[in-house]
Design an enzyme around this catalytic site. Structure first.
Site, PDB file in Angstrom:
ATOM      1  N   CYS A 230      62.200 -18.807  76.475  1.00  0.00           N
ATOM      2  CA  CYS A 230      62.348 -19.926  75.544  1.00  0.00           C
ATOM      3  C   CYS A 230      61.208 -19.810  74.539  1.00  0.00           C
ATOM      4  O   CYS A 230      60.046 -20.037  74.878  1.00  0.00           O
ATOM      5  CB  CYS A 230      62.283 -21.261  76.278  1.00  0.00           C
TER       6      CYS A 230
ATOM      7  N   GLU B 111      68.305 -18.810  70.662  1.00  0.00           N
ATOM      8  CA  GLU B 111      68.118 -17.442  71.128  1.00  0.00           C
ATOM      9  C   GLU B 111      68.783 -16.513  70.127  1.00  0.00           C
ATOM     10  O   GLU B 111      69.789 -16.870  69.508  1.00  0.00           O
ATOM     11  CB  GLU B 111      68.707 -17.257  72.532  1.00  0.00           C
TER      12      GLU B 111
END
Length: 271
Positions: A2, A114
């Protein structure tokens, strides 16, 4: 992993969702659609109030710095690299194990970003024909629109170069716990794109479902094996993912337009 996420909910909204008992208006943060390491972030934690008559844990909404600095660190420089802690080893790594035992938190988000390299681009990269492949950002978020509650750790660090009454004498920092990305189909997948979270990236933030919030935040729970059971991935099929504008790749860009769902991945921009 993350490395970037969105957090648009305000303190009043988060207070209702997490049953917050205390938060300071001066610590309120503006909606942030491009949260990056070293930024200030909201965190939910259970901790006794300073100078209170009793030592019962109180659920608080606090503002922490993303990038954990261990209490024993001589300098804070390493914090920018310690934004993620792996669920598989968090209980044994020196930088995280003390926080894992007694200083756990929840980092509320709308979802996380992402970046995916297209199949053809990857093939060209492998063949050495392209050094900087095009990468398309995707936004991953709960399909039902609920809060994305990321499991986190927090830590206190004392800057010994400053006097006790200096406002920067104490740092409170945090890290996001990550786990293996699920291979089950997404609840909602893009028409032409990844079909599972694992197709996007091999790691993902560990999302805690509401039934685990109290146990995760409880500082009285310190047994390592008991806590490790809370690191189990959430049930599959809760998430959706969709392509978003490549503008999110620049941390200076910030706004709700970064969450706009694209009909198809963008073309022509290198990252």
């Amino acid at each position: 992993m993350c490395g970037r996420y969105a957090a648009s909910r305000g303190p009043e909204d988060l207070a209702g969702i997490f049953e917050i008992e205390k938060w300071e208006p001066q610590e309120s943060l503006e909606p942030d659609y491009n949260v990056a390491p070293t930024k200030e972030v909201h965190a939910v934690l259970d901790r006794a109030l300073k100078d209170a008559d009793d030592d019962r844990p109180v659920r608080q909404l606090r503002t922490l710095k993303w990038g954990l600095v261990p209490s024993w660190s001589k300098t804070p420089e390493g914090g920018a690299r310690m934004i993620n802690a792996r669920a598989e080893t968090v209980h044994e790594k020196p930088s995280y194990r003390r926080a894992f035992s007694t200083r756990r938190c929840i980092l509320p988000a709308d979802g996380y970003y992402e970046w995916v390299t297209g199949t053809q681009e990857r093939e060209l990269e492998v063949e050495g024909k392209k050094k900087r492949p095009r990468k398309q950002p995707y936004f991953v978020t709960p399909a039902d629109g609920s809060v994305f509650a990321m499991a986190g750790l927090y830590e206190f660090w004392r800057d010994r170069t400053l006097p006790d009454d200096h406002p920067r004498a104490w740092w409170v920092t945090c890290s996001v716990i990550t786990t293996e990305a699920e291979t089950a189909p997404l609840a909602v997948a893009p028409a032409d794109g990844p079909r599972s979270l694992a197709d996007i990236h091999p790691r993902m933030p560990l999302m805690l479902t509401p039934d685990r919030w109290d146990a995760w935040l409880d500082p009285a729970r310190t047994d390592v094996e008991d806590l490790r059971a809370l690191l189990a991935p959430p049930p599959p099929g809760l998430m959706r993912a969709y392509p978003v504008p490549t503008a999110v790749s620049n941390v200076r860009n910030n706004g709700p337009e970064l969450l706009k769902e694209l009909e198809a991945p963008e073309e022509g921009t290198l990252f």
